[in-house]
Design a protein around this motif. Structure first.
Motif, PDB file in Angstrom:
ATOM      1  N   ARG A 184      -1.493   4.448 -13.570  1.00 39.58           N
ATOM      2  CA  ARG A 184      -0.291   5.268 -13.770  1.00 39.58           C
ATOM      3  C   ARG A 184      -0.168   6.163 -12.548  1.00 39.58           C
ATOM      4  N   PRO A 185       1.040   6.259 -11.967  1.00 41.02           N
ATOM      5  CA  PRO A 185       1.181   7.011 -10.717  1.00 41.02           C
ATOM      6  C   PRO A 185       0.905   8.504 -10.901  1.00 41.02           C
ATOM      7  N   HIS A 186       0.548   9.151  -9.819  1.00 34.43           N
ATOM      8  CA  HIS A 186       0.387  10.602  -9.819  1.00 34.43           C
ATOM      9  C   HIS A 186       1.731  11.241 -10.187  1.00 34.43           C
ATOM     10  N   PRO A 187       1.724  12.221 -11.088  1.00 35.46           N
ATOM     11  CA  PRO A 187       2.999  12.761 -11.571  1.00 35.46           C
ATOM     12  C   PRO A 187       3.839  13.449 -10.490  1.00 35.46           C
ATOM     13  N   ASP A 188       3.200  14.073  -9.495  1.00 34.09           N
ATOM     14  CA  ASP A 188       3.964  14.853  -8.512  1.00 34.09           C
ATOM     15  C   ASP A 188       4.074  14.173  -7.153  1.00 34.09           C
ATOM     16  N   GLN A 189       2.980  13.528  -6.735  1.00 37.90           N
ATOM     17  CA  GLN A 189       2.963  12.945  -5.395  1.00 37.90           C
ATOM     18  C   GLN A 189       2.558  11.468  -5.483  1.00 37.90           C
ATOM     19  N   PRO A 190       3.421  10.647  -6.096  1.00 37.04           N
ATOM     20  CA  PRO A 190       3.031   9.251  -6.355  1.00 37.04           C
ATOM     21  C   PRO A 190       2.764   8.455  -5.089  1.00 37.04           C
ATOM     22  N   HIS A 191       3.359   8.854  -3.956  1.00 38.47           N
ATOM     23  CA  HIS A 191       3.191   8.086  -2.718  1.00 38.47           C
ATOM     24  C   HIS A 191       2.153   8.715  -1.789  1.00 38.47           C
ATOM     25  N   VAL A 244      -3.833   7.775 -12.465  1.00 36.22           N
ATOM     26  CA  VAL A 244      -4.842   6.939 -13.115  1.00 36.22           C
ATOM     27  C   VAL A 244      -4.914   5.652 -12.308  1.00 36.22           C
ATOM     28  N   LYS A 245      -6.121   5.305 -11.835  1.00 34.42           N
ATOM     29  CA  LYS A 245      -6.237   4.127 -10.977  1.00 34.42           C
ATOM     30  C   LYS A 245      -6.452   2.856 -11.808  1.00 34.42           C
ATOM     31  N   LEU A 246      -6.176   1.705 -11.177  1.00 35.20           N
ATOM     32  CA  LEU A 246      -6.507   0.404 -11.764  1.00 35.20           C
ATOM     33  C   LEU A 246      -7.971   0.435 -12.221  1.00 35.20           C
ATOM     34  N   GLY A 247      -8.259   0.047 -13.438  1.00 35.45           N
ATOM     35  CA  GLY A 247      -9.646  -0.051 -13.916  1.00 35.45           C
ATOM     36  C   GLY A 247     -10.274   1.254 -14.379  1.00 35.45           C
ATOM     37  N   LEU A 258       6.145  -2.749  -6.578  1.00 33.90           N
ATOM     38  CA  LEU A 258       6.838  -1.471  -6.538  1.00 33.90           C
ATOM     39  C   LEU A 258       5.950  -0.326  -7.012  1.00 33.90           C
ATOM     40  N   ASN A 259       4.741  -0.625  -7.519  1.00 38.03           N
ATOM     41  CA  ASN A 259       3.763   0.434  -7.737  1.00 38.03           C
ATOM     42  C   ASN A 259       3.313   0.973  -6.380  1.00 38.03           C
ATOM     43  N   PRO A 260       2.945   2.249  -6.306  1.00 41.59           N
ATOM     44  CA  PRO A 260       2.441   2.760  -5.024  1.00 41.59           C
ATOM     45  C   PRO A 260       1.137   2.049  -4.644  1.00 41.59           C
ATOM     46  N   PRO A 261       1.065   1.440  -3.456  1.00 39.55           N
ATOM     47  CA  PRO A 261      -0.169   0.775  -3.018  1.00 39.55           C
ATOM     48  C   PRO A 261      -1.290   1.792  -2.841  1.00 39.55           C
ATOM     49  N   VAL A 262      -2.522   1.356  -3.099  1.00 33.98           N
ATOM     50  CA  VAL A 262      -3.682   2.232  -2.959  1.00 33.98           C
ATOM     51  C   VAL A 262      -4.525   1.765  -1.766  1.00 33.98           C
ATOM     52  N   VAL A 263      -5.068   2.734  -1.029  1.00 35.67           N
ATOM     53  CA  VAL A 263      -5.911   2.459   0.145  1.00 35.67           C
ATOM     54  C   VAL A 263      -7.182   3.293   0.011  1.00 35.67           C
ATOM     55  N   TRP A 264      -8.340   2.730   0.411  1.00 38.25           N
ATOM     56  CA  TRP A 264      -9.610   3.472   0.475  1.00 38.25           C
ATOM     57  C   TRP A 264      -9.880   3.809   1.931  1.00 38.25           C
ATOM     58  N   GLN A 265     -10.164   5.062   2.203  1.00 34.83           N
ATOM     59  CA  GLN A 265     -10.415   5.462   3.588  1.00 34.83           C
ATOM     60  C   GLN A 265     -11.373   6.651   3.595  1.00 34.83           C
ATOM     61  N   PHE A 306      -6.251   6.948  -1.532  1.00 32.23           N
ATOM     62  CA  PHE A 306      -4.928   7.588  -1.503  1.00 32.23           C
ATOM     63  C   PHE A 306      -3.868   6.505  -1.688  1.00 32.23           C
ATOM     64  N   THR A 307      -2.632   6.940  -1.899  1.00 31.62           N
ATOM     65  CA  THR A 307      -1.546   5.973  -2.082  1.00 31.62           C
ATOM     66  C   THR A 307      -0.501   6.145  -0.984  1.00 31.62           C
ATOM     67  N   THR A 308       0.384   5.166  -0.884  1.00 32.06           N
ATOM     68  CA  THR A 308       1.464   5.185   0.122  1.00 32.06           C
ATOM     69  C   THR A 308       2.759   4.741  -0.573  1.00 32.06           C
ATOM     70  N   PRO A 309       3.894   4.852   0.107  1.00 29.31           N
ATOM     71  CA  PRO A 309       5.107   4.250  -0.460  1.00 29.31           C
ATOM     72  C   PRO A 309       4.965   2.724  -0.504  1.00 29.31           C
ATOM     73  N   PRO A 310       5.748   2.060  -1.355  1.00 24.95           N
ATOM     74  CA  PRO A 310       5.725   0.594  -1.404  1.00 24.95           C
ATOM     75  C   PRO A 310       6.004  -0.048  -0.042  1.00 24.95           C
ATOM     76  N   PHE A 311       5.432  -1.226   0.168  1.00 26.49           N
ATOM     77  CA  PHE A 311       5.670  -2.055   1.359  1.00 26.49           C
ATOM     78  C   PHE A 311       5.191  -1.374   2.648  1.00 26.49           C
ATOM     79  N   SER A 312       4.174  -0.526   2.567  1.00 28.58           N
ATOM     80  CA  SER A 312       3.755   0.220   3.748  1.00 28.58           C
ATOM     81  C   SER A 312       2.923  -0.643   4.702  1.00 28.58           C
ATOM     82  N   GLU A 313       2.804  -0.162   5.942  1.00 29.97           N
ATOM     83  CA  GLU A 313       1.959  -0.751   6.982  1.00 29.97           C
ATOM     84  C   GLU A 313       2.161  -2.259   7.139  1.00 29.97           C
ATOM     85  N   PRO A 314       3.405  -2.705   7.382  1.00 25.35           N
ATOM     86  CA  PRO A 314       3.644  -4.145   7.538  1.00 25.35           C
ATOM     87  C   PRO A 314       2.877  -4.693   8.736  1.00 25.35           C
ATOM     88  N   GLU A 315       2.412  -5.906   8.585  1.00 24.34           N
ATOM     89  CA  GLU A 315       1.554  -6.521   9.600  1.00 24.34           C
ATOM     90  C   GLU A 315       1.741  -8.027   9.484  1.00 24.34           C
TER      91      GLU A 315
END
Lengths: 410, 410
Positions: free
Chosen positions: B107-114, B119-122, B197-204, B209-218
């Motif tokens: 479930r996305p973060h209520p204030d800063q979803p991107h 609540v994360k997957l799993g 369309l869910n905010p993508p999640v990245v580990w760093q 953290f999350t980003t807007p959809p379709f981020s960092e195209p490659e």
């Protein structure tokens, strides 16, 4: 002049607001299938010359009866082009003159829709031209902005600027934005889909042919700060009307949909979401789950804001015009864009109507004034280019405070 | 080993076809909410070890009862991730081991979803990890192809190829086409919209953290003739699972949707057609016109062909893999793509299932075989990277005729 206006939607209401400032007519009876829309348009004016009625525009007999009851001398058609024929026939049956802003609908060629014309725009109306002429009645067809003012520009160019015309290229573009929306068309998406997915028609060397949708893309640089917009061929009345009265090698209509809008329409088409053929989806009605047959195009329209309600949030300008190429009066190459720009902020402030509907509605008011004072007259089924353009352009500029422009292109 | 398979859709049916060729288990009870789907999957096999049942996967008690009735030792979850928690809880209540191919939903973060995770997957499954461990029961989560085989590759790279890992970058791409359709997704458009369309999640650097959809195209160049495909960040389990067992500075998942598909999804989102919030459209039901509340996303799905029926018309290959960067065992820079490619023609010919579902289904069968013969064992809620990768990759290649590949990148 007693006018029966059929249609009290966006353009019909703007027609009333513009006409109310002029004194060339005795009365306007505003009729709509939804009586409350007609009432609302009349109530907005506080002008005793306007009154409201109900009509079924799909029924020529209903139109004829109302023309007779109102004693109307002129029927102004301001509804969806699906209703052109019953209104056109009802007006003729009651022996009134008739004006519209879009012509009877086309049907694609059954075998080669992207190469040959089938039934063309206006064919059904032109089939009755002899009858109208013999009866001494006038049907002035395609008398909005495009078709309409664009056709007046074409006639002006032929009479006063060119000795020989290669192409009459109508070009329509805008830079309108709508606050608060990433995507909000300034006109009906349902109608835009219909218009843009029909095979576009082109006139070339004495005949009409069709192409696939969105053909011959071209970036046209519109004046007065609008700037470059991607334009594509779209089926439109000018291509049918202009060559009937003006000698030209080629006639085209390109709509400045812009690249984003074209891509949206292509995507909708690729996914089948433009279709009016129903698909089955689960819905809950009255607490019961059922499978409902739904038109995808209706769903697309329901997801977007109603453009008629967006005038206050719109900004920018809309431009209609004709790009004429050929030889000038001295036989030298010439390339000229004749155009008319309306700023949305101005139209909202002055008339309370957004610029696209205002620009459409002002032109038939000007035409009716010219018919009322006898400057224009005629019989038969005639396009705007059948009449002298100069008094029209002067009255538009001086009487309606709406100047037009002329730009020489390289 | 007695397996209760819940879900007889595309992946569940392919699971049965693959498992039927192996002898590591006693029985598979195939259960679905639609009993006829379970019957169909069993009837396709002609193998007395398989039988069918009905189950309500949204109800943990229904799952628990069926596990007990069947005497199942392992519950294999092959339904939509909305049903992860009731199946996971039902299996635990009946003291069976559990496998799935997608984890409990985010479930996305209520204030800063991107920017921030909510609540994360799993998360809901890992919250029960202590309980599972104390009970000595195993939940092997994310054991499809992605997540699943991708996590096995990551573990293999950490153990055998790298001394230090900068990034574990899952990259998924395909060159599938479908005869007769301009646009025909090879998987559920409904689920793809949800996932993309869910905010993508990245580990760093030690956090998610999350980003807007379709981020960092490659553009990633996939092997075995698939070639370059535009990939973007998408929310996926690998990013959650890998850093829990493998030391890496960064973990990403990029989905090779391709530029066209990304643009289609963006357009659907811009027009609100991805939404499940209902809009009102006119329909006719039982001859009566009514206004029906319709989910636009359901209409999009209804306009497209059902991907489960397209296997015969599909051509091309699908590729799952992990791009690992860091230092090799000698401390030198290394960049390696570990991957698994399935050709659709091969999967259809050999198993009668299209390549995307076949590739998803083969991995849990391999994992169950390793659990059955004791090569893999454990307790708690564990990802595939918690186990030794080598026996898995050998069994996949030798026992299931499905080799994997390794490519050094510049």
């Amino acid at each position: 002049m007693k006018i029966l206006l059929i249609g009290a939607g966006g353009v019909g209401s703007a027609f009333c607001a513009i006409a109310a400032r002029r004194d060339f007519f005795e009365s306007v009876l505003v009729a709509d299938y939804a009586r409350e829309s007609a009432d609302r348009a009349v109530a907005a004016l506080d002008d005793p010359r306007f009154s409201a009625a109900q009509v079924d525009a799909s029924d020529a007999a209903s139109v004829e009866a109302l023309v007779r009851e109102a004693g109307a001398t002129h029927v102004m058609n301001a509804v969806d082009p699906r209703f052109v024929m019953p209104i056109f026939e009802g007006a003729f049956a009651a022996r009134a003159d008739y004006l519209d802003m879009a012509m009877s609908l086309s049907r694609p060629h059954p075998d080669q829709p992207h190469a040959l014309t089938g039934v063309k725009l206006g064919d059904e109306q032109f089939a009755a031209a002899g009858e109208w002429e013999r009866a001494g009645r006038l049907a002035l067809v395609g008398m909005g902005v495009e078709p309409g003012l664009s056709d007046v520009f074409a006639r002006y160019a032929a009479d006063h600027l060119f000795s020989e015309i290669d192409e009459l290229g109508t070009r329509d573009g805008a830079n309108l934005t709508v606050d608060g929306y990433d995507f909000a068309p300034s006109f009906s998406i349902w109608t835009t889909i219909e218009e843009c997915l029909n095979p576009p028609v082109v006139w070339q060397d004495g005949e009409w042919f069709t192409t696939p949708p969105f053909s011959e893309p071209e970036v046209f640089d519109f004046p007065e700060g609008i700037g470059p917009v991607e334009c594509v061929n779209v089926e439109h009345e000018e291509v049918i009307l202009m060559p009937r009265w003006i000698d030209t090698k080629r006639a085209t209509f390109k709509y400045g949909l812009g690249n984003e809008f074209i891509e949206v329409l292509k995507t909708l088409h690729m996914l089948g979401l433009d279709s009016t053929e129903k698909v089955n989806v689960p819905v809950v009605i009255g607490g019961r789950p059922v499978i409902a047959p739904v038109s995808p195009r209706d769903v697309v329209a329901a997801c977007l804001p109603n453009p008629a309600t967006l005038g206050d949030r719109m900004h920018g300008k809309t431009c209609a015009g004709v790009w004429v190429t050929g030889k000038d009066k001295d036989g030298q190459p010439r390339s000229t864009y004749l155009y008319h720009v309306v700023d949305n902020d101005w139209a909202m402030r002055e008339y309370g109507h957004q610029c696209v509907v205002w620009q459409t509605a002002v032109n038939p008011v000007v035409a009716l004034e010219l018919l009322a004072n006898g400057t224009w007259s005629g019989a038969g089924v005639l396009g705007p280019e059948a009449f002298d353009a100069v008094p029209f352009l002067e009255l538009l500029r001086d009487g309606y405070a709406s100047p037009w422009g002329q730009q020489e292109l390289a």
